[in-house]
Design a protein around this motif. Structure first.
Motif, PDB file in Angstrom:
ATOM      1  N   ILE A   9      15.407  11.335  -0.668  1.00 31.31           N
ATOM      2  CA  ILE A   9      14.305  10.229  -0.568  1.00 31.31           C
ATOM      3  C   ILE A   9      13.314  10.456   0.770  1.00 31.31           C
ATOM      4  N   ARG A  10      14.081  10.612   1.699  1.00 28.96           N
ATOM      5  CA  ARG A  10      13.116  10.934   2.986  1.00 28.96           C
ATOM      6  C   ARG A  10      12.346  12.222   2.834  1.00 28.96           C
ATOM      7  N   LYS A  11      12.943  13.194   2.397  1.00 24.40           N
ATOM      8  CA  LYS A  11      12.230  14.440   2.303  1.00 24.40           C
ATOM      9  C   LYS A  11      10.700  14.333   1.559  1.00 24.40           C
ATOM     10  N   GLU A  12      11.122  13.865   0.312  1.00 27.09           N
ATOM     11  CA  GLU A  12      10.010  13.615  -0.738  1.00 27.09           C
ATOM     12  C   GLU A  12       9.034  12.792  -0.217  1.00 27.09           C
ATOM     13  N   THR A  13       9.516  11.671   0.561  1.00 24.40           N
ATOM     14  CA  THR A  13       8.511  10.558   1.263  1.00 24.40           C
ATOM     15  C   THR A  13       7.699  11.152   2.187  1.00 24.40           C
ATOM     16  N   ASP A  14       8.343  12.066   3.038  1.00 26.25           N
ATOM     17  CA  ASP A  14       7.574  12.941   4.087  1.00 26.25           C
ATOM     18  C   ASP A  14       6.245  13.656   3.480  1.00 26.25           C
ATOM     19  N   ASN A  15       6.986  14.286   2.653  1.00 28.52           N
ATOM     20  CA  ASN A  15       6.195  15.219   1.684  1.00 28.52           C
ATOM     21  C   ASN A  15       4.854  14.697   0.835  1.00 28.52           C
ATOM     22  N   THR A  33       0.913  -1.304   0.120  1.00 27.13           N
ATOM     23  CA  THR A  33       0.020   0.060  -0.029  1.00 27.13           C
ATOM     24  C   THR A  33       0.816   1.408   0.075  1.00 27.13           C
ATOM     25  N   LYS A  34       0.498   2.390  -0.232  1.00 29.94           N
ATOM     26  CA  LYS A  34       1.181   3.800  -0.199  1.00 29.94           C
ATOM     27  C   LYS A  34       1.742   3.792   1.412  1.00 29.94           C
ATOM     28  N   ASN A  35       1.051   3.447   2.232  1.00 32.30           N
ATOM     29  CA  ASN A  35       1.638   3.705   3.555  1.00 32.30           C
ATOM     30  C   ASN A  35       2.965   2.718   3.636  1.00 32.30           C
ATOM     31  N   ARG A  36       2.699   1.499   3.280  1.00 31.69           N
ATOM     32  CA  ARG A  36       3.947   0.343   3.460  1.00 31.69           C
ATOM     33  C   ARG A  36       4.979   0.936   2.259  1.00 31.69           C
ATOM     34  N   LEU A  37       4.638   1.526   1.155  1.00 24.92           N
ATOM     35  CA  LEU A  37       5.853   2.013   0.261  1.00 24.92           C
ATOM     36  C   LEU A  37       6.591   2.923   1.104  1.00 24.92           C
ATOM     37  N   GLN A  38       5.776   4.091   1.862  1.00 28.89           N
ATOM     38  CA  GLN A  38       6.412   5.204   2.347  1.00 28.89           C
ATOM     39  C   GLN A  38       7.373   4.554   3.428  1.00 28.89           C
ATOM     40  N   LYS A  39       6.867   3.523   4.292  1.00 29.26           N
ATOM     41  CA  LYS A  39       7.825   3.123   5.360  1.00 29.26           C
ATOM     42  C   LYS A  39       8.944   2.212   4.681  1.00 29.26           C
ATOM     43  N   MET A  40       8.863   1.774   3.375  1.00 26.02           N
ATOM     44  CA  MET A  40       9.870   0.920   2.728  1.00 26.02           C
ATOM     45  C   MET A  40      10.840   1.876   2.183  1.00 26.02           C
ATOM     46  N   MET A  50      23.008  -2.497  -3.725  1.00 25.13           N
ATOM     47  CA  MET A  50      22.867  -3.775  -2.798  1.00 25.13           C
ATOM     48  C   MET A  50      21.947  -3.055  -1.589  1.00 25.13           C
ATOM     49  N   TYR A  51      22.397  -1.834  -1.184  1.00 21.49           N
ATOM     50  CA  TYR A  51      21.684  -1.497   0.069  1.00 21.49           C
ATOM     51  C   TYR A  51      20.522  -0.751  -0.286  1.00 21.49           C
ATOM     52  N   LEU A  52      20.330  -0.597  -1.538  1.00 23.47           N
ATOM     53  CA  LEU A  52      18.927  -0.062  -1.869  1.00 23.47           C
ATOM     54  C   LEU A  52      18.025  -1.112  -1.951  1.00 23.47           C
ATOM     55  N   PHE A  53      18.139  -2.253  -2.541  1.00 20.82           N
ATOM     56  CA  PHE A  53      17.373  -3.550  -2.759  1.00 20.82           C
ATOM     57  C   PHE A  53      17.279  -3.992  -1.137  1.00 20.82           C
ATOM     58  N   LYS A  54      18.235  -4.253  -0.473  1.00 21.43           N
ATOM     59  CA  LYS A  54      18.333  -4.666   0.845  1.00 21.43           C
ATOM     60  C   LYS A  54      17.337  -3.760   1.623  1.00 21.43           C
ATOM     61  N   GLY A  55      17.431  -2.455   1.603  1.00 18.07           N
ATOM     62  CA  GLY A  55      16.355  -1.552   2.214  1.00 18.07           C
ATOM     63  C   GLY A  55      14.976  -1.820   1.940  1.00 18.07           C
ATOM     64  N   LEU A  56      14.647  -1.929   0.540  1.00 17.88           N
ATOM     65  CA  LEU A  56      13.286  -2.436   0.303  1.00 17.88           C
ATOM     66  C   LEU A  56      12.793  -3.477   0.736  1.00 17.88           C
ATOM     67  N   TYR A  57      13.604  -4.420   0.586  1.00 21.26           N
ATOM     68  CA  TYR A  57      13.004  -5.872   1.280  1.00 21.26           C
ATOM     69  C   TYR A  57      13.013  -5.592   2.692  1.00 21.26           C
ATOM     70  N   GLU A  58      14.071  -5.286   3.535  1.00 20.38           N
ATOM     71  CA  GLU A  58      14.084  -5.245   4.939  1.00 20.38           C
ATOM     72  C   GLU A  58      12.886  -4.258   5.132  1.00 20.38           C
ATOM     73  N   GLY A  59      12.545  -2.935   4.596  1.00 15.88           N
ATOM     74  CA  GLY A  59      11.592  -2.141   5.036  1.00 15.88           C
ATOM     75  C   GLY A  59      10.253  -2.813   4.829  1.00 15.88           C
ATOM     76  N   TYR A  60      10.284  -3.665   3.877  1.00 14.37           N
ATOM     77  CA  TYR A  60       8.854  -4.541   3.676  1.00 14.37           C
ATOM     78  C   TYR A  60       8.538  -5.631   4.856  1.00 14.37           C
ATOM     79  N   MET A  61       9.681  -5.858   5.328  1.00 14.28           N
ATOM     80  CA  MET A  61       9.584  -7.093   6.302  1.00 14.28           C
ATOM     81  C   MET A  61       9.333  -6.456   7.813  1.00 14.28           C
ATOM     82  N   VAL A  62       9.547  -5.292   8.095  1.00 11.52           N
ATOM     83  CA  VAL A  62       9.485  -4.783   9.405  1.00 11.52           C
ATOM     84  C   VAL A  62       8.101  -4.344   9.652  1.00 11.52           C
TER      85      VAL A  62
END
Length: 227
Positions: free
Chosen positions: A68-74, A23-30, A215-227
């Motif tokens: 990324i954080r700034k635009e995601t927050d906004n 969802t949008k909320n989960r993508l923001q968290k990721m 690698m850290y980009l895709f690691k972040g998307l995966y782990e961000g989805y899992m948390v």
């Protein structure tokens, strides 16, 4: 120079079950998780880059993470495709060499892959990643074995192309595994692009900083989805 002894990778968190769709909320968290993870490893990225480059890759990635954080927050009413496309445009404007335009192009490709979408299943996540790779290939001639970020990116695409699953977790995990495999493989390649090219075989035994960042980009998307 001594062989780089740093251990770079990620923990597989597949034991935790997640909701099927993004969802949008989960993508923001990721994305926020990914931005924070990138910022945690900026010194490492600069250290790797300092071996054969300018040593400032981590600084640029830090700026990309802040963007990324700034635009995601906004993020307000845009659908996922439009948001990722506009995020890519903002990343392109980040100062610091080629990383901004490259990462920006990738995110614009992500947006094109999920145009007008507000929720993502596994197939759409595949479409997103594959569209990002296609867009990157329009501006980069590098391929597997050239010791660039494309090594990690292309293998991420190869790995997701081999799985027959609509499960978001499995797609993201495959992309992360592929990016890690591509990044590790760069230790066995001689650099063929950028300033590192002039060092020839001296670059053997070291990973490419751009590939580590991917690698850290895709690691972040995966782990961000899992948390």
């Amino acid at each position: 120079m001594e062989r780089n002894s740093m251990v770079i990778g990620f923990d597989d968190r597949s034991g935790k079950m997640c909701e099927k769709e993004i969802t949008k909320n989960r993508l923001q968290k990721m994305l926020i998780y990914t931005a924070d993870l990138l910022k945690q490893h900026t010194d490492l990225l600069s250290d790797i880059d300092s071996k054969f480059g300018d040593g400032d890759h981590g600084i640029t990635v830090n700026r990309i993470a802040d963007c990324i954080r700034k635009e995601t927050d906004n993020w307000t009413d845009e659908n996922m495709g439009d948001f990722l496309d506009n995020l890519g445009i903002e990343i392109m404007n980040v100062n610091g060499g080629s990383a901004g335009p490259l990462w920006g192009t990738l995110f614009q490709g992500f947006g094109q892959g999920v145009k007008n979408k507000n929720i993502l299943d596994g197939d759409l996540v595949k479409d997103m990643i594959e569209a990002g790779i296609r867009e990157m290939k329009t501006i980069s001639n590098a391929g597997v074995g050239d010791k660039t970020m494309m090594d990690a990116l292309i293998l991420a695409g190869d790995y997701i192309g081999k799985i027959q699953s609509e499960n978001v977790e499995e797609v993201l995990r495959a992309a992360a595994n592929g990016a890690e495999a591509g990044m590790k493989a760069t230790e066995n390649y001689v650099a063929k692009f950028g300033r590192a090219k002039s060092y020839g075989e001296q670059t053997l035994g070291f990973p490419d900083a751009g590939a580590v960042g991917m690698m850290y980009l895709f690691k972040g998307l995966y782990e961000g989805y899992m948390v």
